[in-house]
Design a protein around this motif. Structure first.
Motif, PDB file in Angstrom:
ATOM      1  N   LYS A  85      48.369  40.702  37.005  1.00 16.37           N
ATOM      2  CA  LYS A  85      47.188  40.059  37.578  1.00 16.37           C
ATOM      3  C   LYS A  85      46.080  41.082  37.837  1.00 16.37           C
ATOM      4  O   LYS A  85      44.904  40.838  37.522  1.00 16.37           O
ATOM      5  CB  LYS A  85      47.563  39.349  38.884  1.00 16.37           C
ATOM      6  N   ILE A  86      46.416  42.233  38.418  1.00 13.89           N
ATOM      7  CA  ILE A  86      45.377  43.137  38.901  1.00 13.89           C
ATOM      8  C   ILE A  86      45.056  44.292  37.957  1.00 13.89           C
ATOM      9  O   ILE A  86      43.915  44.728  37.877  1.00 13.89           O
ATOM     10  CB  ILE A  86      45.731  43.691  40.297  1.00 13.89           C
ATOM     11  N   SER A 306      37.551  34.721  40.558  1.00 15.10           N
ATOM     12  CA  SER A 306      36.944  35.565  41.591  1.00 15.10           C
ATOM     13  C   SER A 306      37.411  37.016  41.524  1.00 15.10           C
ATOM     14  O   SER A 306      36.657  37.931  41.865  1.00 15.10           O
ATOM     15  CB  SER A 306      37.233  34.989  42.982  1.00 15.10           C
ATOM     16  N   TYR A 307      38.649  37.249  41.082  1.00 20.50           N
ATOM     17  CA  TYR A 307      39.093  38.641  40.991  1.00 20.50           C
ATOM     18  C   TYR A 307      38.328  39.372  39.885  1.00 20.50           C
ATOM     19  O   TYR A 307      37.907  40.525  40.066  1.00 20.50           O
ATOM     20  CB  TYR A 307      40.594  38.723  40.732  1.00 20.50           C
ATOM     21  N   ALA A 308      38.130  38.716  38.755  1.00 29.17           N
ATOM     22  CA  ALA A 308      37.331  39.329  37.689  1.00 29.17           C
ATOM     23  C   ALA A 308      35.922  39.628  38.190  1.00 29.17           C
ATOM     24  O   ALA A 308      35.363  40.701  37.918  1.00 29.17           O
ATOM     25  CB  ALA A 308      37.286  38.410  36.464  1.00 29.17           C
ATOM     26  N   LEU A 309      35.334  38.684  38.932  1.00 30.49           N
ATOM     27  CA  LEU A 309      34.000  38.907  39.492  1.00 30.49           C
ATOM     28  C   LEU A 309      34.024  40.075  40.462  1.00 30.49           C
ATOM     29  O   LEU A 309      33.162  40.958  40.412  1.00 30.49           O
ATOM     30  CB  LEU A 309      33.521  37.640  40.211  1.00 30.49           C
ATOM     31  N   THR A 347      31.118  37.350  34.193  1.00 28.88           N
ATOM     32  CA  THR A 347      32.519  37.696  34.429  1.00 28.88           C
ATOM     33  C   THR A 347      33.486  36.569  34.064  1.00 28.88           C
ATOM     34  O   THR A 347      34.686  36.816  33.935  1.00 28.88           O
ATOM     35  CB  THR A 347      32.735  38.081  35.906  1.00 28.88           C
ATOM     36  N   LEU A 348      32.980  35.352  33.877  1.00 31.76           N
ATOM     37  CA  LEU A 348      33.864  34.266  33.455  1.00 31.76           C
ATOM     38  C   LEU A 348      34.568  34.564  32.131  1.00 31.76           C
ATOM     39  O   LEU A 348      35.773  34.310  32.000  1.00 31.76           O
ATOM     40  CB  LEU A 348      33.089  32.951  33.361  1.00 31.76           C
ATOM     41  N   PRO A 349      33.873  35.108  31.106  1.00 39.40           N
ATOM     42  CA  PRO A 349      34.596  35.445  29.869  1.00 39.40           C
ATOM     43  C   PRO A 349      35.703  36.480  30.080  1.00 39.40           C
ATOM     44  O   PRO A 349      36.715  36.450  29.365  1.00 39.40           O
ATOM     45  CB  PRO A 349      33.487  35.992  28.960  1.00 39.40           C
ATOM     46  N   PHE A 354      40.402  37.665  28.734  1.00 40.47           N
ATOM     47  CA  PHE A 354      41.059  38.953  28.963  1.00 40.47           C
ATOM     48  C   PHE A 354      42.140  38.834  30.035  1.00 40.47           C
ATOM     49  O   PHE A 354      43.330  38.989  29.757  1.00 40.47           O
ATOM     50  CB  PHE A 354      40.014  40.006  29.347  1.00 40.47           C
ATOM     51  N   GLU A 355      41.738  38.504  31.249  1.00 43.48           N
ATOM     52  CA  GLU A 355      42.697  38.439  32.357  1.00 43.48           C
ATOM     53  C   GLU A 355      43.738  37.343  32.156  1.00 43.48           C
ATOM     54  O   GLU A 355      44.956  37.598  32.222  1.00 43.48           O
ATOM     55  CB  GLU A 355      41.952  38.201  33.678  1.00 43.48           C
TER      56      GLU A 355
END
Length: 393
Positions: A85-86, A306-309, A347-349, A354-355
């Motif tokens: 995840k991180i 939100s984590y990607a953001l 950051t949505l893409p 990716f994530e």
């Protein structure tokens, strides 16, 4: 004790959207406003809300992990899911920030070093920089310090989860009160450590900022409070109705008292109890089927991303500020608002392509992936992550 729970808590995922946007706003203010402008009352209020938002994130992390975990799940499986995840997004954001430094020689505020990779940058990449006062500057991505704390929380979680499940209702209440009391008292002895204040608006020195705000052991108290809140709600021990005069009045009272308390109370952790009450109320709205706007599809989507953001927005803000150059006044406000609108879309893409694919593919053990028909399907055909677990911290 009852352990019944709904399959999903979408409003808590939506709450992560609000907290992520609050953090984005605060960092945009830091980047585009400089000097005396940052000391204005309006901006300082927003920055206080942002620090409280970090506290709410930590409490929320403990809550949702406890809510979705089950007795008998292996610690190894939990740690694997958390790592996938991180880590990919963290490495991506660190790389973007490091390439920017190597090309321009410009480092983020409070980051020491020049146009080269420093030992602190490596500690940040390994997510251990928050354990020493001299190394918590964040390297190429100042937002990394919270992930350092979360890694420590994840290491502790299996043991803490088992311990909390052994407690009776009275034991859970006692644990909640003890942890809350430590959070309230801790800034008092820490504030006695001498040293020059870092800034005019935030009268704490480097060491005490680290001890109260960055040190993973200190911030783990908020995570434990979130865990205890989840267990109290699961077992029916959480108050069924907290008067609005308490839920709204106590935070306002605390804000009114801040000028008369050591400045370390303005760093945010003291609002952990209010955050726990808010999170429990939001979760209860999902349980009762009375969820509002936070459970809407757009809020849930942005909450899932939100984590990607969070992890990638600050390097992008620093790159934008370097490219645009110094601004002030109306232009700084316009840039801040533009980033608030554009950054989530950028950051949505990262989340979609990716994530999320990496998490879906590698967060399970190799035997589980081999025996699951879903392993061969494209990532876009998988259910949303929020449909697989109540929410993802």
């Amino acid at each position: 004790m009852s352990n019944e729970r709904p399959a999903r808590l979408p409003s808590l995922t939506g709450l992560r959207c609000v907290l992520g946007l609050t953090t984005l706003l605060c960092h945009a203010l830091y980047v585009f406003y400089a000097g005396p402008a940052l000391n204005s009352t309006a901006i300082q209020v927003v920055l206080l809300v942002g620090r409280i938002g970090v506290t709410c994130f930590f409490v929320l992390s403990g809550f949702v992990l406890t809510w979705s975990a089950r007795i008998g799940h292996s610690a190894t499986s939990f740690w694997r899911r958390r790592a996938w995840k991180i880590m990919p997004n963290h490495v991506l954001a660190w790389t973007i920030g490091m390439v920017f430094i190597l090309l321009t020689g410009v480092r983020p505020p409070f980051s020491a070093g020049g146009q080269e990779i420093t030992p602190t940058d490596i500690w940040c990449l390994l997510l251990v920089s928050g354990w020493w006062p001299a190394r918590h500057d964040g390297g190429p991505n100042p937002a990394i310090w919270t992930v350092t704390c979360e890694v420590f929380f994840y290491v502790l979680f299996p043991v803490l989860f088992a311990a909390l499940h052994r407690l009776s209702g009275r034991g859970l209440k006692r644990t909640w009160l003890i942890v809350a009391g430590i959070i309230v008292v801790l800034p008092l002895p820490v504030s006695l450590i001498p040293g020059p204040p870092l800034t005019e608006s935030l009268g704490v020195n480097y060491v005490t900022l680290w001890a109260c705000f960055v040190f993973p052991l200190t911030r783990s108290l908020e995570f434990v409070l979130g865990m205890a809140t989840a267990r109290l709600l699961q077992t029916g021990q959480w108050p069924r109705a907290i008067p609005r005069s308490v839920t709204l009045g106590l935070p306002l009272l605390m804000c009114a008292l801040l000028p008369f308390l050591p400045p370390h109370y303005a760093l945010g952790p003291v609002f952990a109890m209010h955050s726990a009450a808010l999170i429990a109320a939001v979760a209860r709205s999902d349980i009762k089927g009375t969820a509002g706007m936070l459970a809407g599809p757009k809020a849930v989507l942005l909450g899932e991303a939100s984590y990607a953001l969070y992890i990638i927005h600050l390097p992008l803000l620093l790159i934008a500020a370097h490219w645009i150059g110094p601004v002030g006044g109306t232009w700084a406000f316009a840039l801040t608002m533009t980033c608030m609108a554009v950054m989530p879309l950028l950051t949505l893409p990262v989340y979609w392509y990716f994530e999320k694919p990496l998490l879906l593919r590698y967060s399970r053990s190799a035997p589980a992936r081999a025996t699951s028909p879903a392993a061969a399907e494209p990532a876009r055909s998988q259910k949303p992550l929020s449909a697989q677990s109540p929410t993802d911290a």
